[in-house]
Structure formats: structure tokens, C-alpha cells
Design a protein around this motif. Structure first.
Motif, PDB file in Angstrom:
ATOM      1  N   PRO A   1     -60.087 -53.229  31.534  1.00  0.00           N
ATOM      2  CA  PRO A   1     -59.338 -52.501  32.562  1.00  0.00           C
ATOM      3  C   PRO A   1     -59.176 -51.022  32.225  1.00  0.00           C
ATOM      4  O   PRO A   1     -59.137 -50.629  31.054  1.00  0.00           O
ATOM      5  CB  PRO A   1     -57.984 -53.210  32.580  1.00  0.00           C
ATOM      6  CG  PRO A   1     -57.848 -53.803  31.218  1.00  0.00           C
ATOM      7  CD  PRO A   1     -59.229 -54.174  30.783  1.00  0.00           C
ATOM      8  N   VAL A   2     -59.092 -50.216  33.270  1.00  0.00           N
ATOM      9  CA  VAL A   2     -58.815 -48.786  33.148  1.00  0.00           C
ATOM     10  C   VAL A   2     -57.470 -48.514  33.808  1.00  0.00           C
ATOM     11  O   VAL A   2     -57.265 -48.853  34.975  1.00  0.00           O
ATOM     12  CB  VAL A   2     -59.900 -47.937  33.836  1.00  0.00           C
ATOM     13  CG1 VAL A   2     -59.543 -46.448  33.779  1.00  0.00           C
ATOM     14  CG2 VAL A   2     -61.267 -48.183  33.208  1.00  0.00           C
ATOM     15  N   LEU A   3     -56.565 -47.911  33.053  1.00  0.00           N
ATOM     16  CA  LEU A   3     -55.289 -47.445  33.595  1.00  0.00           C
ATOM     17  C   LEU A   3     -55.166 -45.959  33.259  1.00  0.00           C
ATOM     18  O   LEU A   3     -55.124 -45.582  32.089  1.00  0.00           O
ATOM     19  CB  LEU A   3     -54.115 -48.219  32.997  1.00  0.00           C
ATOM     20  CG  LEU A   3     -53.908 -49.633  33.519  1.00  0.00           C
ATOM     21  CD1 LEU A   3     -52.856 -50.361  32.683  1.00  0.00           C
ATOM     22  CD2 LEU A   3     -53.473 -49.605  34.988  1.00  0.00           C
TER      23      LEU A   3
ATOM     24  N   ARG B   1     -50.384 -52.447  40.442  1.00  0.00           N
ATOM     25  CA  ARG B   1     -51.274 -51.593  39.645  1.00  0.00           C
ATOM     26  C   ARG B   1     -51.553 -52.223  38.286  1.00  0.00           C
ATOM     27  O   ARG B   1     -52.690 -52.236  37.805  1.00  0.00           O
ATOM     28  CB  ARG B   1     -50.660 -50.212  39.474  1.00  0.00           C
ATOM     29  CG  ARG B   1     -51.547 -49.275  38.638  1.00  0.00           C
ATOM     30  CD  ARG B   1     -50.845 -47.998  38.282  1.00  0.00           C
ATOM     31  NE  ARG B   1     -51.692 -47.207  37.414  1.00  0.00           N
ATOM     32  CZ  ARG B   1     -51.259 -46.513  36.369  1.00  0.00           C
ATOM     33  NH1 ARG B   1     -49.973 -46.524  36.052  1.00  0.00           N
ATOM     34  NH2 ARG B   1     -52.102 -45.822  35.626  1.00  0.00           N
ATOM     35  N   ALA B   2     -50.506 -52.762  37.653  1.00  0.00           N
ATOM     36  CA  ALA B   2     -50.684 -53.385  36.341  1.00  0.00           C
ATOM     37  C   ALA B   2     -51.610 -54.591  36.428  1.00  0.00           C
ATOM     38  O   ALA B   2     -52.417 -54.841  35.523  1.00  0.00           O
ATOM     39  CB  ALA B   2     -49.331 -53.790  35.771  1.00  0.00           C
ATOM     40  N   ALA B   3     -51.515 -55.327  37.524  1.00  0.00           N
ATOM     41  CA  ALA B   3     -52.335 -56.530  37.675  1.00  0.00           C
ATOM     42  C   ALA B   3     -53.790 -56.197  37.967  1.00  0.00           C
ATOM     43  O   ALA B   3     -54.704 -56.848  37.439  1.00  0.00           O
ATOM     44  CB  ALA B   3     -51.762 -57.406  38.782  1.00  0.00           C
TER      45      ALA B   3
ATOM     46  N   ALA C   1     -59.092 -49.025  37.711  1.00  0.00           N
ATOM     47  CA  ALA C   1     -60.545 -49.186  37.743  1.00  0.00           C
ATOM     48  C   ALA C   1     -60.886 -50.223  36.690  1.00  0.00           C
ATOM     49  O   ALA C   1     -59.998 -50.758  35.997  1.00  0.00           O
ATOM     50  CB  ALA C   1     -61.244 -47.861  37.460  1.00  0.00           C
ATOM     51  N   SER C   2     -62.169 -50.527  36.564  1.00  0.00           N
ATOM     52  CA  SER C   2     -62.639 -51.473  35.549  1.00  0.00           C
ATOM     53  C   SER C   2     -63.910 -50.968  34.911  1.00  0.00           C
ATOM     54  O   SER C   2     -64.714 -50.289  35.568  1.00  0.00           O
ATOM     55  CB  SER C   2     -62.912 -52.858  36.173  1.00  0.00           C
ATOM     56  OG  SER C   2     -61.740 -53.439  36.679  1.00  0.00           O
ATOM     57  N   VAL C   3     -64.088 -51.289  33.634  1.00  0.00           N
ATOM     58  CA  VAL C   3     -65.378 -51.119  32.975  1.00  0.00           C
ATOM     59  C   VAL C   3     -65.930 -52.502  32.719  1.00  0.00           C
ATOM     60  O   VAL C   3     -65.308 -53.310  32.016  1.00  0.00           O
ATOM     61  CB  VAL C   3     -65.265 -50.331  31.654  1.00  0.00           C
ATOM     62  CG1 VAL C   3     -66.629 -50.294  30.956  1.00  0.00           C
ATOM     63  CG2 VAL C   3     -64.751 -48.926  31.902  1.00  0.00           C
ATOM     64  N   LEU C   4     -67.072 -52.805  33.321  1.00  0.00           N
ATOM     65  CA  LEU C   4     -67.727 -54.099  33.123  1.00  0.00           C
ATOM     66  C   LEU C   4     -68.869 -53.906  32.133  1.00  0.00           C
ATOM     67  O   LEU C   4     -69.700 -52.997  32.295  1.00  0.00           O
ATOM     68  CB  LEU C   4     -68.280 -54.638  34.439  1.00  0.00           C
ATOM     69  CG  LEU C   4     -67.241 -54.878  35.548  1.00  0.00           C
ATOM     70  CD1 LEU C   4     -67.920 -55.392  36.803  1.00  0.00           C
ATOM     71  CD2 LEU C   4     -66.171 -55.858  35.085  1.00  0.00           C
TER      72      LEU C   4
ATOM     73  N   SER D   1     -58.578 -41.890  29.265  1.00  0.00           N
ATOM     74  CA  SER D   1     -58.244 -43.195  29.844  1.00  0.00           C
ATOM     75  C   SER D   1     -59.494 -43.993  30.199  1.00  0.00           C
ATOM     76  O   SER D   1     -59.449 -45.228  30.246  1.00  0.00           O
ATOM     77  CB  SER D   1     -57.388 -43.011  31.103  1.00  0.00           C
ATOM     78  OG  SER D   1     -56.157 -42.381  30.793  1.00  0.00           O
ATOM     79  N   VAL D   2     -60.593 -43.305  30.453  1.00  0.00           N
ATOM     80  CA  VAL D   2     -61.861 -43.968  30.737  1.00  0.00           C
ATOM     81  C   VAL D   2     -62.673 -44.154  29.460  1.00  0.00           C
ATOM     82  O   VAL D   2     -63.320 -45.183  29.263  1.00  0.00           O
ATOM     83  CB  VAL D   2     -62.670 -43.156  31.775  1.00  0.00           C
ATOM     84  CG1 VAL D   2     -64.066 -43.750  31.972  1.00  0.00           C
ATOM     85  CG2 VAL D   2     -61.921 -43.094  33.099  1.00  0.00           C
ATOM     86  N   LEU D   3     -62.628 -43.170  28.586  1.00  0.00           N
ATOM     87  CA  LEU D   3     -63.442 -43.240  27.373  1.00  0.00           C
ATOM     88  C   LEU D   3     -63.054 -44.414  26.482  1.00  0.00           C
ATOM     89  O   LEU D   3     -63.933 -45.044  25.873  1.00  0.00           O
ATOM     90  CB  LEU D   3     -63.327 -41.930  26.587  1.00  0.00           C
ATOM     91  CG  LEU D   3     -64.159 -40.768  27.126  1.00  0.00           C
ATOM     92  CD1 LEU D   3     -63.783 -39.480  26.407  1.00  0.00           C
ATOM     93  CD2 LEU D   3     -65.650 -41.050  26.977  1.00  0.00           C
TER      94      LEU D   3
END
Length: 258
Positions: A174-176, A243-245, A249-252, A23-25
Motif C-alpha cells: 500500500p501507498v499512503l 483511506r486507511a483501508a 495507491a498501491s504498488v503491485l 511515500s512512493v519510494l
């Protein structure tokens, strides 16, 4: 690296419950692009994400302030360096990418850390920051069971605007979490029953802090969570729209101009 948390206690057991999350990768790959090169994984710990990126063609160095964590990373055939996020031992404009994964909230002088990352990437290079913003802390509902811990940890997280101010023009991915592979609190909120396992909790800085500083609150909070789950209350489903909004987490991704 100056940090607000000491990982020495976790170095030997960290990888028992924590690995690189798909989910992060996925957003991290999107941030880095498809032309692998040299990469510094700042605060990379035991090297889980660096190892995954190395398998995709990147040439990472894991930089961390904790020798125990670096020992684990070295055992995965990863180059390692002992260093400070706020004063990277890296030459100007010498690497293709710098990544921070789930660690910036542990760095008191995080602005200096991001300035250092921008300094060391080449023209066209990228700084990718996977972070839990202060707004996203609200999505991590378990903290509602631990108000004193929430009061401590919320202030350690940067706001979205603060991060974008330090990385002008950054693109947000975005990270979900759809898995619990990396064992972070945000991921474990998707599988609340895992939060009842002390061995799983022990591998997170948040719960280790609570165990040390607010043990009575932790015991009470986990008892209330267990009772809620037994009653069929699923707190992770309370506000799916929020949560959807916001995302978990976020990857910038900030790219240095060519």
C-alpha cells in the motif's frame, strides 16, 4: 507509448512541483527488493523516480513517448529511450526490473503494456506497478468538487482485480501519502490548500484536462473548496477509515518464476 494524455505542455515546467515522493519510494523499494540491477522505467517522464533508484544502485533507462519529457530526464544523466509501453523496444528476458509509476491509467492498452513488461524481465525479475486503482479514486476526495472530471477519469483507472488478473500472484504494497513531493492529485489531497494554486494544479493531467474541458466546473469547484477551507471544513479528514483501508495507491510486485 499510446496514452490517453499528452504531456508536451508540461515537459518544461513539470519538475517545478513534482519530484520522487518518499511515500512512493518506500513501497517501491519493497517491491523491487535489495539486489539492484537493470531497470526500465516505463512512462518515466522527466526521470524523477529513475534518478532516485539510480542513486540506490539501479541502472535505469527512462522510456517515454514524449521527447520533451525525455529531454528533461537526459539532463539528469539518465539513459533514455523513445518508445511505446504496449510494444517495448526491449529483448525478451533481458532486464531485472520494469516499473510503472503513476502512469498506467494513461495507457489505453494497459493489458498489452503489462504483458510486455512480463515478457522483458528475466527469470526472477520483477514488474512493479504503482497505480491508483478505481476503488482508490474514491479516496481522492477533491473529485467530489468536480463531478464531470470524476466521470471522465474514474473510467481510466483499472480496478484492483483487473490489475491482479494481469499480474497473477502479485504482492500488494500500500501507498499512503505523508508528503506532497510528487505533486500528484492523491498527494495534494493531503494538503488541500495547495489545490487552490493554479500553478500547482497545472502540473497534473487531471486538472489540465478540467481546465480545457470543464473550466466552469473547475472554477466553481475550487471556489467551493476555498470556501470550505475558510470555514474550517477539512475534507481530507472526512473518512480516514476508508483511506486507511484502501490506501491512496498501491504498488503491485509481480516476480517472474525462475
Amino acid at each position: 507509448m499510446a496514452t490517453s494524455f499528452e504531456y508536451s505542455n508540461q515537459a518544461r515546467t513539470y519538475d517545478l512541483t513534482r519530484a520522487a515522493s518518499p511515500s512512493v519510494l518506500a513501497p517501491l523499494r519493497a517491491a523491487l527488493g535489495d539486489r539492484p540491477g537493470s531497470l526500465v522505467d516505463v512512462g518515466g517522464g522527466t526521470g524523477n523516480y529513475a534518478r532516485a533508484l539510480a542513486d540506490e544502485g539501479w541502472r535505469p533507462v527512462v522510456l517515454d513517448r514524449n521527447a520533451g519529457m525525455l529531454g528533461r530526464a537526459a539532463s539528469k544523466q539518465l539513459p533514455v529511450a523513445l518508445g511505446d509501453a504496449s510494444a517495448l523496444p526491449v529483448a525478451d528476458g533481458s532486464v531485472d526490473a520494469v516499473v510503472f509509476v503513476s502512469m498506467l491509467h494513461h495507457v489505453p492498452d494497459w493489458q498489452a503494456a503489462l504483458a510486455e513488461a512480463r515478457r522483458v524481465v528475466r527469470p526472477g525479475g520483477v514488474v512493479a506497478v504503482m497505480a491508483f486503482t478505481r476503488e482508490q479514486v474514491d479516496v481522492h476526495w477533491v473529485l467530489g468538487y468536480l463531478p464531470a472530471t470524476l466521470a471522465h477519469f474514474a473510467g481510466l483507472h483499472q480496478t484492483r482485480d483487473e490489475l491482479l488478473g494481469a499480474l497473477p500472484g502479485a504482492v500488494e504494497h500500500p501507498v499512503l501519502y505523508e508528503d506532497v513531493v510528487d505533486g500528484s492529485v492523491a498527494a495534494l489531497c493531503r494538503r488541500p490548500e495547495l489545490l487552490l494554486d493554479p500553478e500547482v494544479r497545472a502540473q497534473t493531467s487531471l486538472f489540465e484536462w478540467a481546465e480545457t474541458h470543464t473550466p466552469d466546473e473547475l472554477a466553481d469547484g475550487m471556489a467551493r473548496l476555498e470556501a470550505d477551507l475558510a470555514a474550517g471544513v477539512r475534507p481530507q479528514d472526512a473518512d480516514p477509515g476508508r483511506r486507511a483501508a484502501l490506501g491512496d495507491a498501491s504498488v503491485l510486485a509481480w516476480r517472474r518464476p525462475t
